[in-house]
Write a protein that holds these residues in place. Sequence first.
Motif, PDB file in Angstrom:
ATOM      1  N   TYR A   1      -2.962   0.283  -3.942  1.00  0.00           N
ATOM      2  CA  TYR A   1      -2.448  -0.857  -3.590  1.00  0.00           C
ATOM      3  C   TYR A   1      -2.546  -1.508  -4.959  1.00  0.00           C
ATOM      4  O   TYR A   1      -2.732  -1.476  -5.792  1.00  0.00           O
TER       5      TYR A   1
ATOM      6  N   ILE B   1      -8.419   2.861   0.049  1.00  0.00           N
ATOM      7  CA  ILE B   1      -8.261   2.975  -1.233  1.00  0.00           C
ATOM      8  C   ILE B   1      -8.765   3.034  -2.512  1.00  0.00           C
ATOM      9  O   ILE B   1      -9.622   2.799  -2.652  1.00  0.00           O
TER      10      ILE B   1
ATOM     11  N   ILE C   1       1.095  -0.895  -0.036  1.00  0.00           N
ATOM     12  CA  ILE C   1      -0.072  -0.372  -0.088  1.00  0.00           C
ATOM     13  C   ILE C   1       0.971   0.896  -0.207  1.00  0.00           C
ATOM     14  O   ILE C   1       1.859   1.339   0.835  1.00  0.00           O
TER      15      ILE C   1
END
Length: 237
Positions: A153, A174, A144
């Motif tokens: 990611y 994310i 990440i």
Amino acid sequence: MINFIGTGSAFNTKLGNTSAFVKKNTSLLLIDCGGTVFHRLQKSNLLNGIENLYIVITHTHPDHVGSLGDTIFYSYFILKHKPTIFFSNKEVIEGLLNKLGVTSDMYNLNTSDKVAVNDSQLGEFNIEFVPVSHVNTIPTHGFIMKLNNKIFYYSGDANSINSKILDNFKKGEINRIYQDTCGLDYDGNAHLSLKKLCEAIPEELRDKVYCMHLDEHVEEKAIEDNGFNLAKVSGDK
């Protein structure tokens, strides 16, 4: 968020080994450095004038480290500085590079699971390595990364996406996923098939997923028809 040098699997030579980068002025952050990568770096002049080179390695298969030695040599002897290598296992990477004649005084090595860097050009970026399921013979990681206030990611080579990553992605923590994607679907596959990717990612989030490390068996049209994006080499339309 990131640009690509190549997007192919080990045997998909048409697309080149999967590798990505972020460049700003004299700083370059490179993700993986497979056998075709140094040639493409030279051909695209990406190393010209670089004063700060960072290289993130996900694992030590040849299509991810095959030209790492050349790139370190070039940085050390031609650019006159030591690149910084981020990799989780000191013994593995030093052993590999020593066998290539790349001595530890030619590079800086960071083996922390969590990395924070404040570069004068790229700004602050953070990397958190995540173990992934790929093969049992070598350590393999995705990561990440937080860069420019965005979080993505990057799977490296992986045949699944772990539940924590998926949960954070679904919650918006994310912003984007770059995922190893292949056409073949069978038990024991070391890579994630498009079929399984479709099962893992809800349709409404697929426009935030970029498929990379493509084998010869996955159709680009099928990736796009299912709502995903293709990772594309910088400069390609």
